[in-house]
Design an enzyme around this catalytic site. Structure first.
Site, PDB file in Angstrom:
ATOM      1  N   LYS A   7       5.454   7.022   6.393  1.00  9.73           N
ATOM      2  CA  LYS A   7       4.729   6.132   7.658  1.00  9.73           C
ATOM      3  C   LYS A   7       6.066   5.922   8.289  1.00  9.73           C
ATOM      4  O   LYS A   7       7.153   5.544   8.008  1.00  9.73           O
ATOM      5  CB  LYS A   7       4.401   4.949   6.850  1.00  9.73           C
ATOM      6  CG  LYS A   7       3.002   5.093   6.063  1.00  9.73           C
ATOM      7  CD  LYS A   7       2.785   3.530   5.574  1.00  9.73           C
ATOM      8  CE  LYS A   7       1.320   3.730   4.484  1.00  9.73           C
ATOM      9  NZ  LYS A   7       1.305   2.512   3.907  1.00  9.73           N
ATOM     10  N   ASP A  38      -6.651  -6.883  -1.735  1.00  8.74           N
ATOM     11  CA  ASP A  38      -5.139  -6.907  -2.193  1.00  8.74           C
ATOM     12  C   ASP A  38      -4.793  -8.070  -3.238  1.00  8.74           C
ATOM     13  O   ASP A  38      -3.919  -7.893  -3.911  1.00  8.74           O
ATOM     14  CB  ASP A  38      -4.238  -7.235  -0.791  1.00  8.74           C
ATOM     15  CG  ASP A  38      -4.169  -6.048   0.156  1.00  8.74           C
ATOM     16  OD1 ASP A  38      -4.283  -4.870  -0.248  1.00  8.74           O
ATOM     17  OD2 ASP A  38      -3.890  -6.490   1.272  1.00  8.74           O
ATOM     18  N   TYR A  96       0.721   2.583  12.702  1.00 11.85           N
ATOM     19  CA  TYR A  96       1.319   3.328  11.674  1.00 11.85           C
ATOM     20  C   TYR A  96       1.114   4.906  12.198  1.00 11.85           C
ATOM     21  O   TYR A  96       0.033   5.272  12.333  1.00 11.85           O
ATOM     22  CB  TYR A  96       0.368   3.200  10.322  1.00 11.85           C
ATOM     23  CG  TYR A  96       0.194   2.047   9.646  1.00 11.85           C
ATOM     24  CD1 TYR A  96       1.064   1.539   8.554  1.00 11.85           C
ATOM     25  CD2 TYR A  96      -0.462   0.711  10.171  1.00 11.85           C
ATOM     26  CE1 TYR A  96       1.222   0.462   7.860  1.00 11.85           C
ATOM     27  CE2 TYR A  96      -0.618  -0.290   9.502  1.00 11.85           C
ATOM     28  CZ  TYR A  96       0.157  -0.487   8.573  1.00 11.85           C
ATOM     29  OH  TYR A  96       0.074  -1.661   7.680  1.00 11.85           O
ATOM     30  N   HIS A 147       0.872  -1.034  -0.127  1.00 12.66           N
ATOM     31  CA  HIS A 147       0.054  -0.014   0.018  1.00 12.66           C
ATOM     32  C   HIS A 147       0.958   1.333   0.107  1.00 12.66           C
ATOM     33  O   HIS A 147       1.904   1.497   0.769  1.00 12.66           O
ATOM     34  CB  HIS A 147      -0.842   0.040   1.319  1.00 12.66           C
ATOM     35  CG  HIS A 147      -1.752  -1.084   1.476  1.00 12.66           C
ATOM     36  ND1 HIS A 147      -2.163  -1.682   2.815  1.00 12.66           N
ATOM     37  CD2 HIS A 147      -2.370  -2.003   0.308  1.00 12.66           C
ATOM     38  CE1 HIS A 147      -2.978  -2.733   2.391  1.00 12.66           C
ATOM     39  NE2 HIS A 147      -3.151  -2.885   1.140  1.00 12.66           N
TER      40      HIS A 147
END
Length: 190
Positions: A72, A169, A132, A62
């Site tokens: 991130k 995904d 995250y 991602h």
């Protein structure tokens, strides 16, 4: 705190210094001033997300389009994860290459993922939890998804058995398809 650049330009592995005594352990997981001093990165958190996964759960790859972009700072806060980042920045000297790190709650090891670089992980234990800390809030329609099982990427997930993967995904485009569709960002824009 040790901060080392990975094989992906702009991505860093962060190893905290632990202070141990009879009560347990203390460490600083993230310090934006240290990240800026060691790596020249200004990182201002805007949102914090958690993901809890069963063993053999595969999530990713991602990223977020630029703009708005999203860096991130990822840390495993429970369990153990095989963490993989993939350079999705067109024109990067490492475009399409990956870096593998094992993240676990005991070490507190973290990875800084710059804008334009994709991220995914495989949970190696039940009830694994990843945190995250991200530089931008969620903006619908800006998500970039790459199939984590793209045979051209050949990512070393090393999963015993078939991984648990979301339909989103599993149906995500391969890197070559995302490149052809024009959804990826330029290295210079990141």
């Amino acid at each position: 705190m040790r901060i080392e650049e990975t094989t992906i330009p702009g991505a860093f592995l962060i190893e905290p210094d632990h202070i141990s005594d009879d009560r347990g352990v203390f460490y600083e997981s993230m310090r934006s001033d240290e990240l800026e001093r060691a790596a020249g990165i200004t990182f201002q958190p805007r949102q914090i997300n958690y993901s809890v996964s069963r063993r053999h759960t595969l999530r990713g790859i991602h990223s977020v389009s630029i703009p708005p972009g999203q860096a991130k700072f990822v840390t495993c806060v429970r369990g153990v994860l095989r963490d993989i980042i993939v350079d999705l920045r067109i024109g990067s000297p490492t475009f399409g290459r990956h870096q593998v790190n094992e993240l676990d709650a005991a070490s507190g090891r973290s990875v800084y993922v710059p804008e334009g670089v994709g991220h995914g992980f495989l949970a190696l234990t039940d009830d694994s939890c990843i945190c995250y800390v991200v530089s931008s809030t969620y903006v619908p329609g800006t998500q970039i998804d790459i199939n984590p099982l793209d045979p051209d990427l050949d990512l070393p997930w090393d999963c015993a058995g078939t991984p648990l993967i979301s339909d989103k995904d599993a149906k995500a485009p391969k890197l070559s398809e995302a490149l052809a569709a024009g959804t990826l960002s330029d290295f210079d824009a990141a």
